[in-house]
Design a protein around this motif. Structure first.
Motif, PDB file in Angstrom:
ATOM      1  N   LYS A   7      44.463  39.005  33.701  1.00 33.78           N
ATOM      2  CA  LYS A   7      43.090  39.444  33.431  1.00 33.78           C
ATOM      3  C   LYS A   7      42.820  39.559  31.934  1.00 33.78           C
ATOM      4  O   LYS A   7      41.684  39.387  31.492  1.00 33.78           O
ATOM      5  N   GLU A  28      33.060  35.200  35.777  1.00 34.04           N
ATOM      6  CA  GLU A  28      34.257  36.040  35.709  1.00 34.04           C
ATOM      7  C   GLU A  28      34.763  36.447  37.085  1.00 34.04           C
ATOM      8  O   GLU A  28      35.980  36.442  37.334  1.00 34.04           O
ATOM      9  N   HIS A  29      33.841  36.788  38.000  1.00 38.23           N
ATOM     10  CA  HIS A  29      34.290  37.252  39.315  1.00 38.23           C
ATOM     11  C   HIS A  29      35.067  36.178  40.077  1.00 38.23           C
ATOM     12  O   HIS A  29      35.928  36.499  40.893  1.00 38.23           O
ATOM     13  N   GLU A  30      34.805  34.892  39.822  1.00 35.28           N
ATOM     14  CA  GLU A  30      35.576  33.825  40.466  1.00 35.28           C
ATOM     15  C   GLU A  30      37.027  33.845  39.994  1.00 35.28           C
ATOM     16  O   GLU A  30      37.951  33.682  40.797  1.00 35.28           O
ATOM     17  N   ILE A  32      38.600  36.456  38.733  1.00 30.44           N
ATOM     18  CA  ILE A  32      39.203  37.694  39.239  1.00 30.44           C
ATOM     19  C   ILE A  32      39.616  37.504  40.693  1.00 30.44           C
ATOM     20  O   ILE A  32      40.705  37.928  41.101  1.00 30.44           O
ATOM     21  N   TYR A  33      38.768  36.852  41.473  1.00 32.49           N
ATOM     22  CA  TYR A  33      39.127  36.565  42.864  1.00 32.49           C
ATOM     23  C   TYR A  33      40.401  35.723  42.923  1.00 32.49           C
ATOM     24  O   TYR A  33      41.309  35.998  43.715  1.00 32.49           O
ATOM     25  N   GLU A  37      42.855  38.145  44.666  1.00 35.09           N
ATOM     26  CA  GLU A  37      42.611  38.125  46.099  1.00 35.09           C
ATOM     27  C   GLU A  37      42.971  36.828  46.813  1.00 35.09           C
ATOM     28  O   GLU A  37      43.269  36.852  48.002  1.00 35.09           O
TER      29      GLU A  37
END
Length: 156
Positions: A7, A28-30, A32-33, A37
């Motif tokens: 990160k 960014e959320h892609e 982080i996924y 996740e």
């Protein structure tokens, strides 16, 4: 050196995404996924002298693999960084016993298409309006079945 993405790398990764893919950067959320996740994702960065010059993200799902994202900083083009990352990805997919590695690439991205063709990817079809801006993509596939893993490819 190629290492796992963290990160802490995201500010530089997002900077490169905005520079290299201005019409459709991954948010960014892609990333982080992918890092936190997605159990199928393997996300790496290419780093030289403490600076990230490239990154690659691939997914291994059973006997299939998908190259989801690859980028090399403009100032580092034509230095073999993309090739090193592809070599590592292909080798890891062979190690995972994948039969094929697929990817999508903009139909007008000739430098990338030439690199993929040089690495044994073949155009298998067109994905109409694949990108957010409506640009088509080539679906390219590299057969991996029967290829041998190379213990000497480590990313370093």
């Amino acid at each position: 050196m190629i290492r796992k993405m963290t990160k802490e790398d995201l500010p530089r990764i997002l900077e490169l995404e905005a520079e290299l893919f201005p019409s459709s950067p991954w948010p960014e959320h892609e990333f982080i996924y992918e890092l936190d996740e997605n159990p199928f994702a393997d996300v790496r960065v290419y780093e030289e002298d403490g600076k990230i010059l490239g990154y690659i993200d691939w997914w291994v799902t059973y006997e299939q693999a998908q190259l989801a994202n690859i980028a090399v900083a403009s100032e580092a083009h034509r230095r073999g960084i993309g090739q090193k990352m592809i070599d590592l990805c292909v080798n890891e997919c062979i190690k995972a016993e994948c039969e094929n590695l697929s990817l999508e690439v903009r139909v007008n991205n000739m430098p990338a298409i030439r690199l993929y063709e040089k690495n044994g990817f073949i155009a298998a079809g067109i994905r109409k309006a694949y990108y957010e801006d409506g640009t088509d993509a080539w679906l390219m596939i590299k057969p991996l079945g029967g290829l041998e893993y190379d213990d000497n490819i480590t990313g370093n």
